[in-house]
Design a protein around this motif. Structure first.
Motif: not given
Length: 424
Positions: A200-216
């Motif tokens: 019943y819950r989901g992750l906000p997609a922008p946070q996923i993309l931001r996290l991927l960019r924070l992990a070079p």
């Protein structure tokens, strides 16, 4: 001297003797402990080894990450309870404490054990698994507190029975990974695993993309049932230059849809991909065409939905990745298999580097399986590829005999049931 005085004097003397004997007993116990330690050191092979070797032995006792959770009957806590020598070795080995899995349903593990545990890890890169409710403020606190040391991170969100599950409540429908923390780079992070077990819950997609960019330096990313919310395809797709393994879905299960991630990023270093063919917003064909240098070595495709590319489009898709060495299909429709195996048999330029073909056959397709088995036999015989098949029902005896003959001539063939029974 009266009898009372005599008795009092006698009691004082006895008390003094008891104190003296207790001191002697404590001294004997201390000497016994020292002697026992010396004996342990003399007969214990681990104690006689150099610290580097004994530490490595202890490291082999660890369960693989992320399965290891703190327990007194498992390493490394168990090693503290054997003897002082083993305890000293364990406390002198930071790598023993560099991986930990925490359940937020046991808050004492967070407030008491975790700080001590990670302090013992020193500056060693950390592997942390967190299981609980994303809405708990502890998750972003731990992630960002140890961000500079994080090498592996698994976050498993589970349902919290204390709240309402009303999907119309936006506060409950969205998970917040960052909380009140300010996201900062994760310079050492190599493995990232997300698993959402609350439908019943989901992750906000922008946070996923931001996290991927924070992990070079991210190398492995697994994304399971996160039900991404508010996904929009960017006009300019950023590039993640280090990611090599991208998995949608859980281990030993059919791959899941990508939920839009593949349409938003470029992965020039990608070597292994696991995804369901039913990809909203981006077909596997479009994804491979947009990659700067598609050099996949391993591909796992789920074919669990009828709304998937036809066999011709899949054929064109596979032509884009001649580098492919390992190809796995989950529940392909029979005509997919026939088409692929026919191309393998008739064209040496189709998947020229293919080494292993793995197939999980579905029991639900009502079709002419004779044509499927025949095409598989011809493909294996012609290309000499390794074949791995998992099937619900035992194949016909004549088919097993034909495959057994190929195996006798050197072909690598494994046919087994979903319960683990091996036929070949």
């Amino acid at each position: 001297m009266s009898s009372i005085q005599t008795l009092r004097a006698r009691l004082e003397k006895i008390s003094s003797e008891i104190v003296l004997q207790e001191k002697l007993l404590d001294q004997l116990r201390h000497e016994k402990t020292l002697a026992q330690r010396q004996l342990n050191a003399a007969v214990d092979p681990v104690a006689r080894l150099p610290l580097e070797i004994s530490s490595e032995i202890f490291l082999q006792c660890l369960a693989p990450f992320p399965e290891k959770r703190p327990a007194g009957d498992c390493a490394p806590l168990l090693l503290l309870n054997i003897c002082s020598t083993w305890s000293a070795i364990a406390l002198s080995t930071p790598r023993l404490w560099s991986a930990v899995a925490i359940d937020f349903y046991y808050p004492e593990a967070l407030t008491q054990l975790l700080p001590t545990w990670l302090k013992r890890a020193g500056k060693h890169p950390l592997s942390i698994s967190l299981r609980g409710d994303f809405h708990s403020h502890h998750i972003p606190t731990i992630v960002w507190l140890y961000r500079e040391q994080l090498k592996e991170l698994e976050i498993v969100h589970e349902e919290d029975d204390r709240g309402s599950h009303d999907s119309e409540d936006e506060g409950l429908g969205i998970l917040d990974l960052f909380g009140n923390a300010t996201p900062e780079p994760l310079p050492l992070l190599e493995t990232l695993i997300f698993c959402n077990e609350a439908g019943y819950r989901g992750l906000p997609a922008p946070q996923i993309l931001r996290l991927l960019r924070l992990a070079p330096n991210l190398v492995n990313y697994t994304h399971t049932n996160s039900f991404l919310k508010h996904f929009g395809i960017p006009s300019e797709k950023p590039m993640h230059s280090t990611l090599r393994t991208l998995t949608f879905g859980g281990r030993d299960n059919p791959p899941a849809p990508d939920e839009g991630i593949l349409a938003c990023l470029l992965f020039p270093a990608l070597t292994d991909l696991a995804v369901d063919l039913h990809m909203p917003g981006c077909s596997i064909f479009a994804f491979l065409k947009q990659q700067p240098t598609p050099a996949l070595r391993g591909l796992v495709l789920g074919m669990t939905d009828y709304d998937t590319p036809d066999s011709v489009e899949l054929h064109e898709c596979l032509h884009l990745i001649p580098s492919l060495m390992r190809f796995q299909m989950w529940y392909p429709m029979p005509h997919y298999l026939v088409h692929i195996c026919t191309n393998l048999t008739d064209s040496s330029s189709f998947l020229p580097n293919l080494d292993t073909l793995s197939i999980h056959l579905s029991p639900f397709y009502d079709s002419d399986w004779d044509s499927v088995w025949g095409s598989l036999l011809r493909a294996v015989s012609t290309r000499r590829i390794e074949l791995q098949i998992e099937i619900f029902e035992k194949p016909p005896e004549d088919i097993l005999a034909a495959f057994a003959e190929l195996a006798a001539r050197g072909a690598k063939i494994c046919i087994r049931s979903d319960s683990g029974e091996y036929y070949i």
